[in-house]
Design an enzyme around this catalytic site. Structure first.
Site, PDB file in Angstrom:
ATOM      1  N   ASN A 135      -0.218  -1.977  -0.511  1.00 12.78           N
ATOM      2  CA  ASN A 135      -1.765  -1.772  -0.834  1.00 12.78           C
ATOM      3  C   ASN A 135      -2.418  -2.938   0.245  1.00 12.78           C
ATOM      4  O   ASN A 135      -2.338  -3.990  -0.285  1.00 12.78           O
ATOM      5  CB  ASN A 135      -2.116  -2.093  -2.326  1.00 12.78           C
ATOM      6  CG  ASN A 135      -3.573  -2.027  -2.469  1.00 12.78           C
ATOM      7  OD1 ASN A 135      -4.433  -1.586  -1.478  1.00 12.78           O
ATOM      8  ND2 ASN A 135      -4.211  -2.363  -3.502  1.00 12.78           N
ATOM      9  N   TRP A 136      -2.758  -2.407   1.368  1.00  7.62           N
ATOM     10  CA  TRP A 136      -3.392  -3.293   2.312  1.00  7.62           C
ATOM     11  C   TRP A 136      -4.635  -4.029   1.702  1.00  7.62           C
ATOM     12  O   TRP A 136      -5.016  -4.895   2.470  1.00  7.62           O
ATOM     13  CB  TRP A 136      -3.368  -2.775   3.539  1.00  7.62           C
ATOM     14  CG  TRP A 136      -2.153  -2.328   4.513  1.00  7.62           C
ATOM     15  CD1 TRP A 136      -0.870  -2.704   3.773  1.00  7.62           C
ATOM     16  CD2 TRP A 136      -2.041  -1.874   5.785  1.00  7.62           C
ATOM     17  NE1 TRP A 136       0.180  -2.119   4.867  1.00  7.62           N
ATOM     18  CE2 TRP A 136      -0.578  -1.810   5.867  1.00  7.62           C
ATOM     19  CE3 TRP A 136      -2.767  -1.240   6.569  1.00  7.62           C
ATOM     20  CZ2 TRP A 136      -0.074  -1.069   7.094  1.00  7.62           C
ATOM     21  CZ3 TRP A 136      -2.192  -0.850   7.749  1.00  7.62           C
ATOM     22  CH2 TRP A 136      -0.944  -0.711   7.881  1.00  7.62           C
ATOM     23  N   LYS A 137      -5.437  -3.219   0.938  1.00 10.68           N
ATOM     24  CA  LYS A 137      -6.622  -3.512   0.705  1.00 10.68           C
ATOM     25  C   LYS A 137      -7.522  -3.632   2.068  1.00 10.68           C
ATOM     26  O   LYS A 137      -7.250  -2.738   2.980  1.00 10.68           O
ATOM     27  CB  LYS A 137      -6.609  -4.993   0.053  1.00 10.68           C
ATOM     28  CG  LYS A 137      -5.706  -4.832  -1.114  1.00 10.68           C
ATOM     29  CD  LYS A 137      -5.901  -6.125  -1.945  1.00 10.68           C
ATOM     30  CE  LYS A 137      -4.565  -6.024  -3.243  1.00 10.68           C
ATOM     31  NZ  LYS A 137      -5.228  -6.994  -4.352  1.00 10.68           N
TER      32      LYS A 137
ATOM     33  N   HIS B 233      -7.857   0.898  -9.427  1.00 10.63           N
ATOM     34  CA  HIS B 233      -7.539  -0.625  -9.234  1.00 10.63           C
ATOM     35  C   HIS B 233      -8.707  -1.594  -9.694  1.00 10.63           C
ATOM     36  O   HIS B 233      -9.811  -1.159  -9.791  1.00 10.63           O
ATOM     37  CB  HIS B 233      -7.611  -0.988  -7.683  1.00 10.63           C
ATOM     38  CG  HIS B 233      -6.650  -2.011  -7.283  1.00 10.63           C
ATOM     39  ND1 HIS B 233      -7.441  -3.192  -7.372  1.00 10.63           N
ATOM     40  CD2 HIS B 233      -5.497  -2.246  -6.976  1.00 10.63           C
ATOM     41  CE1 HIS B 233      -6.338  -4.424  -6.991  1.00 10.63           C
ATOM     42  NE2 HIS B 233      -5.124  -3.709  -6.797  1.00 10.63           N
TER      43      HIS B 233
ATOM     44  N   GLU C 222      -9.686  -4.366  -8.759  1.00 11.95           N
ATOM     45  CA  GLU C 222     -10.985  -4.760  -7.784  1.00 11.95           C
ATOM     46  C   GLU C 222     -12.148  -3.522  -7.554  1.00 11.95           C
ATOM     47  O   GLU C 222     -13.210  -4.006  -7.679  1.00 11.95           O
ATOM     48  CB  GLU C 222     -10.550  -5.066  -6.316  1.00 11.95           C
ATOM     49  CG  GLU C 222      -9.588  -6.087  -6.443  1.00 11.95           C
ATOM     50  CD  GLU C 222      -8.167  -6.323  -5.474  1.00 11.95           C
ATOM     51  OE1 GLU C 222      -8.338  -5.492  -4.430  1.00 11.95           O
ATOM     52  OE2 GLU C 222      -7.453  -7.368  -5.565  1.00 11.95           O
TER      53      GLU C 222
ATOM     54  N   GLU D  40      -0.976  -3.646 -13.625  1.00 12.13           N
ATOM     55  CA  GLU D  40      -1.544  -4.765 -12.861  1.00 12.13           C
ATOM     56  C   GLU D  40      -2.089  -5.904 -13.665  1.00 12.13           C
ATOM     57  O   GLU D  40      -3.283  -5.828 -13.553  1.00 12.13           O
ATOM     58  CB  GLU D  40      -1.862  -4.336 -11.563  1.00 12.13           C
ATOM     59  CG  GLU D  40      -1.467  -3.386 -10.595  1.00 12.13           C
ATOM     60  CD  GLU D  40      -1.794  -3.561  -9.210  1.00 12.13           C
ATOM     61  OE1 GLU D  40      -1.265  -3.573  -8.250  1.00 12.13           O
ATOM     62  OE2 GLU D  40      -3.034  -3.549  -9.029  1.00 12.13           O
TER      63      GLU D  40
ATOM     64  N   GLY E 190      -3.193 -11.475  -6.557  1.00  8.34           N
ATOM     65  CA  GLY E 190      -3.340 -12.322  -5.649  1.00  8.34           C
ATOM     66  C   GLY E 190      -3.408 -13.784  -5.904  1.00  8.34           C
ATOM     67  O   GLY E 190      -3.784 -14.576  -5.014  1.00  8.34           O
TER      68      GLY E 190
ATOM     69  N   SER F 124       1.304 -10.013  -7.337  1.00  9.69           N
ATOM     70  CA  SER F 124       2.264 -11.181  -6.672  1.00  9.69           C
ATOM     71  C   SER F 124       3.759 -10.707  -6.579  1.00  9.69           C
ATOM     72  O   SER F 124       4.623 -11.461  -6.671  1.00  9.69           O
ATOM     73  CB  SER F 124       1.885 -12.628  -7.319  1.00  9.69           C
ATOM     74  OG  SER F 124       0.627 -12.989  -7.203  1.00  9.69           O
TER      75      SER F 124
ATOM     76  N   GLY G  59      -0.689  -8.517  -1.123  1.00  3.88           N
ATOM     77  CA  GLY G  59      -0.357  -9.447   0.182  1.00  3.88           C
ATOM     78  C   GLY G  59       0.630  -9.533   0.774  1.00  3.88           C
ATOM     79  O   GLY G  59       1.015  -9.614   1.781  1.00  3.88           O
TER      80      GLY G  59
HETATM   81  P1  PGA Z   1      -0.791  -8.792  -4.775  1.00  4.49           P
HETATM   82  O1  PGA Z   1      -1.927  -7.346  -4.939  1.00  4.49           O
HETATM   83  O2  PGA Z   1       0.348  -8.305  -4.610  1.00  4.49           O
HETATM   84  O3  PGA Z   1      -1.711  -9.504  -3.612  1.00  4.49           O
HETATM   85  O4  PGA Z   1      -1.198  -9.674  -6.111  1.00  4.49           O
HETATM   86  C1  PGA Z   1      -1.391  -6.353  -6.032  1.00  4.49           C
HETATM   87  C2  PGA Z   1      -2.647  -5.286  -6.062  1.00  4.49           C
HETATM   88  O5  PGA Z   1      -3.649  -5.859  -6.204  1.00  4.49           O
HETATM   89  O6  PGA Z   1      -2.178  -4.226  -6.066  1.00  4.49           O
END
Ligand code: PGA
Length: 255
Positions: A8-10, A97, A99, A167, A173, A213, A235
């Site tokens: 997931n590049w965001k 998600h 976010e 998650e 993150g 993470s 990430g």
């Molecule tokens: P992260 O993000 O690997 O940077 O913790 C995971 C995600 O939000 O899907």
């Protein structure tokens, strides 16, 4: 059950960086003799979906979107419909998600609308759920997870085409991964809920990914847990070398 490596590049990477990523990863994957039941998914920003599907055509790399409108079509400026994704060759879409829940006001009800609509367009949702640190510390984790499942999946009919991602928000993150045991405990909770609600077959065939993470150093330990079927990786998926390392580790695990 297969193993899934989903990136997931965001909101990251410029166009040329997306190009460089695919140049490297496409060559790497094309050279692998056997993926040993490993599924690879990349979720770039929507603007790069066409580039991504073009790059990966005929390769075992599926492309997913990071978000989709809860509506089917019409006067919704700036939005992208499920059908549009489907006609671009997009196979998956991340839904709910944390976010999006936190910064864009997505409620469990909106997530539910999205899940129902995208499946009608033939897109497989990666349905994200997870608790905050304070919810965990207050002993509310189980209730939060079950409520997200209950409302999110209300009247969702196509259950044989659903991926779930656990998650924990405190691990996204932050560099703080849930331990494999902590993650497994929640994955088992989710699978048991699926079993009670929809029966053994659906419970056993629904991939449950862990996100928060995940990196080359911890992917193996996580994947070895019985109910962890893959990683949704933010990430560490941005760096093509790390992404390729994680594919390699998944390929080498036989579950
Ligand atoms: P992260 O993000 O690997 O940077 O913790 C995971 C995600 O939000 O899907």
């Amino acid at each position: 059950m297969k193993k899934i490596i989903a990136g997931n590049w965001k909101m990251n990477k410029l166009f040329s960086e997306a190009d460089d990523f695919f140049d490297a990863v496409v060559e790497y994957v094309a050279d692998i003799d056997s993926l040993n039941n490993t599924e690879i998914i990349v979720c770039p920003p929507s603007l790069y979906l066409e580039l991504s599907t073009d790059y990966t055509i005929d390769l075992p790399i599926a492309i997913g979107a990071q978000n989709v409108s809860q509506y089917e079509s019409g006067a919704y400026t700036g939005e992208i419909s499920p059908q549009m994704l489907s006609t671009m060759g997009v196979k998956f879409c991340i839904v709910g998600h944390s976010e999006r829940r936190k910064y864009f006001g997505e409620t469990n009800e909106i997530v539910n609308m999205k899940l129902r609509n995208i499946q009608n367009a033939g897109i497989v949702p990666i349905f994200c759920i997870g608790e905050t640190l304070s919810q965990r510390e207050n002993g509310e984790m189980k209730d939060v997870i079950l409520k997200q499942l209950e409302i999110g999946l209300k009247n969702v009919k196509i259950l044989n085409n659903l991926y779930i991602a656990y998650e924990p928000i405190w691990a996204i993150g932050t560099g703080k991964t849930a331990t494999a045991k902590q993650a497994q405990e929640v994955h088992a909770l989710i699978r048991n809920w699926l079993r009670k609600k929809y029966g053994n077959k659906i419970a056993e065939q629904t991939p449950i990914l862990y996100g928060g993470s995940v990196k080359p150093e911890n992917i193996e330990e996580l994947l070895r847990e019985q109910d962890i079927n893959g990683g949704l990786i933010g990430g560490a998926s941005l760096d093509e070398n790390k992404f390729m390392q994680m594919i390699k580790k998944a390929v080498n695990i036989t579950k």
